[in-house]
Every structure is written in structure tokens, then in C-alpha cells.
Design a protein around this motif. Sequence first.
Motif: not given
Length: 540
Positions: A453-470
Motif C-alpha cells: 500500500v506504499g513505500n518509504y523514501g529516504k530523503g526528499a529526492r527519493e520521496i519525489a521519485d515515488l510520488v512521480c512514479s505513482l
Amino acid sequence: MNDLLDQDCVLNLASFVGSSLFANDVSRTTDRPANTRHEIGGDRGRSVHFRSGTTPGLFAGGGSFIAGGNGSSGGRGGDDGGGVGIVKEVQAGRQMSIPRRKRILMLMSDTGGGHRASAQALKAALDELYPDKVDVQIVDIFAELSGPFYRSIPEQYNFLMKHPTLWRVTYAGGQFWPTRQLAQRTYMLLNFNRLKVAFLSFEPDMIVSVHPLCQGPPLGVLNRLGIRDRVTFVTVVTDLGGANPTWFHSGVDRCYVPTRHLWDYAKRYKMKDHQLRQYGLPIRRMFWSDAPDSTLLRRRLGLKLNIPVVLVVGGGAGVGSLHKVAVTVARRIEQEEGPYGAQIVVVCGKNEKLREKLLFEEWPIPVKVTGFVSNMSEYMAAANCIITKAGPGTIAESLIRGLPIVLSGYLPGTSKAPRFHIGANELGLNMSLDVCETGQEYGNVKFVQENGVGNYGKGAREIADLVCSLLGDPDEMAAMSKRAKDLGRPGASYDIAKSVGQLLFEGTQETPLREFEESRTMAYSSANTSYRVTMPMLPV
């Protein structure tokens, strides 16, 4: 010395004990003469008298408080079978009996917002299911019932949250039996009299703990007073994927866990199946029912109707690097999806400095910045995904609203903690040391990831990657949303409250959920990860 402690504790307890013990009865006798007398207790071996019209004393509305009887009183009531005390009103030779409400003392602490929110959710459910039959008081065991050092524990917790290294040391100490025992014995030595006066003054029929540090000391006080058999003790665990060992005490009557993993974890600490129930995490009233249509909500909240909504939250205190995360995600969305690829709502909580800083930011995409909100359910229902720290309450509420979750952090951060292994081989005793990922909320991260149901992003850039992937894969986002809704338990507060009520009023020992649980398993996969989830079918 003990007398001084008792007096001080009684004064500190005046507000919550007075409102619980007498507010309902005083409201019924506002216009009655000054010689009206109330006797609360019946055949409980102890009486508490309240005389209206006397000199104002400890309690709101005036009156005098006189506690009599022996010190072993209190608890579930007399010999009337149901354990319901009687309020007797005596005036000019006329007597009328009124059933006394069952008293529930709910112990928590404001070390994070989730414990109070869970307590309030349970209180709301109990009040709705048992109107005029229960009197629930929510009490911070440290700020309201403990001595000077312990009263500041909520503030100490907030300080430690901002200093991860200190928090790791503190949390690690709670993982070892010797340090747990030392901490609990020290607390009992310094606070026994305060808890004693609290319990004998309020005379609870049931104590409900929604905090990991509210099991051992209260049970110890009840046992030493000789009233444990008269007071039902219940624990409601408010973690999801992992839990502190202090949550689980074999001396409780009932322990409610939200997940199968914590059921198994509880059994490692000598909990029995007949003590355990699994219904989900108690959540706020606004999440108990289905939300209105998202288009209607977006119009009401001032959001654009036809582009996805990314909700960014940091808890009630607005903690975490929300500014950096929000700015990085906004810029990345504009680069990959365009200026109208999505819109962002940033909820800053009570962090006014952060809100002002974000308001003056130049945003490349539509962004709404708000402070503390009381309609989080509406914002979640209007959103397409959420960025949040790994707090169990926010995760549970996001699941109910079907939101894919991007986790931005967890307590105590991305730490490594030591784990010791002791074994034996042909050469003798063998000891080794390695490190493992740990932390108060790391189990919640695993829960989100393992259930797809989701994932964990280590840092702002990885969080942005996960959001854009969705945002770039609507089908995967829809599938993740469905899995989240399947895991959500909007009726958990009601289910727990109903079970608590049965135990309180009827003394029933209904069949544990796991004994008649019909499991169904869903298998599914994405491009890079496969998941397998078992969901319990709750009884009707």
C-alpha cells in the motif's frame, strides 16, 4: 510525607475526578434544597458522600467530599451480579435509587498525538453505544497523576523527537528487561501514593490503557491495594507493525491488537489467546463512515477539480522536513508532469513558522498551505496519495480512505541498532554482534511495504521519485488504493468499544476473533515487487 503526597494528588485530581464522580448527579439536583445528600457506592464496602449547598470544596459546583470505608474498596461493584452501584437520594424521608454509571479510567500520555486520538475515539464509541451508562475519563498518567519529573515527560518526548540520537538511546533502553524493570520500579517508588489516591478516589470499574507505559505500574498499584479482582484492566495497542514490549502484560484481562503480526508478537510475551482480540486500530469519528464524493470535497476545500491531489502532512506538530519535501516534490512534478500535472496540499499542523515560510514560497504547480485542520478526513478523501511520517494513526486513516502512502520518516529515523547473538558450538560459547534496522515506528514502515500500500523514501529526492512514479502509473495507483481500502478498518473503534462493553456489563468472554477467523489471501504483483496479503473476515 505520604500524607502530603496524597493531598497534593487529590488536589491535582480535582478537575477530572469531580467532573466524573458528581457532574452527572449534580446536574439532576440543581434546584434541590441544600440538605439533599447523595451516597455513591451502595454495598461496595465504601461510601462517598456529597452534600449540595455546603462550602465549595474540591469539586466544581461546590460541595464536600468525604471518603469512608476501608482501603480495599473500589472496582467492579457489590454483590448485585451486574456490579452496578446505586446512587441513593435522601430528602425529608424520601429515597430514590438511580443506577450508577460504570466508570472507565482511560490512561494515556501525550507522547505523540496518536494515544490521545485513540482514547478519544474509544470514548466517543463507548458514549454512543452505551449512552448514560458509562462515564469515561481520559487521563495523562504522567502529566496529571505523576510527580514533578514525570509530569514533563510529554515535553521530554517532543524534545527527543528533535534529537534522534538521544531518542535512539532512550528507546533502546526500553528493549531490555533489566532497564524496563528498573524504570518501572523507580516509577512505582516515586508515584505509588499518587496512583493509589487516583484509583481510590475515582473508583473505576475498568481501566483502559492506550499507552505502552500504562500497564505495569497501574496493575502493580491495584494488586498492592488488593482490588485487582474488582477492576477490569484492558490494553488497546495503538501500534501497527511493531510494538514496545511494555505493551504486553500477562496480568491484563483483555489486550486488543490491530494486526496479526502483533498478535503473534504478544504471545512471545506470555499473552494467551483468550486474552487477545484483533479488530484494528481505533480511529477518529470522522473516519467511521464513508466520505462524500471527492469532486464535491475538492470544490468545498478550494482545490482544482481535474488534477491529482498530493497530500503532505507531518502530524499535529508539523514535524519533519516538510518544507524540503514539499518544495522538492513540487519541482519534480512540474519537470515530469507539467505545471498542472498535480496539485499539493501541505498540512503544517501547529507549526506556524513552517506555514508562513511555505506561504511565501514561489511554487511551480498549484499548492495549498494550511495549518492545523479538524477535517483531515475530507482532505484525505479528496487526495490521490499521501506523504506522511510512519505514525500508526495516520497510516490507519489513510488506509480507510484508500490512499497510497509514501512514508517520509519514522522514529527514531534511519537508525541501526545492535543485536546480540549468543550460541554454542564445539569450541564453546559463541557471541556475535550485528546491526539491524529498528525503531519505534519501523514496524509500521514494514507493514506498509509488505502489504503493498506504499513505500518509504529516504530523503526528499527519493520521496519525489515515488510520488512521480505513482502519478505516472494511474493503474498501479488505483490497484494500490484498492489494497489500502481492503486493509482499512473503519469500524475498529466500534468493535473494540462493543467488546469492552460486553466485558464491562456482562462479563462475557466471547470467542477470540482468530478462532473463527476466515482468512482470504490476495496475491498480486507490480513491475518490481510481489505482495501477498491475508485479510481477516470480521464477524457480523
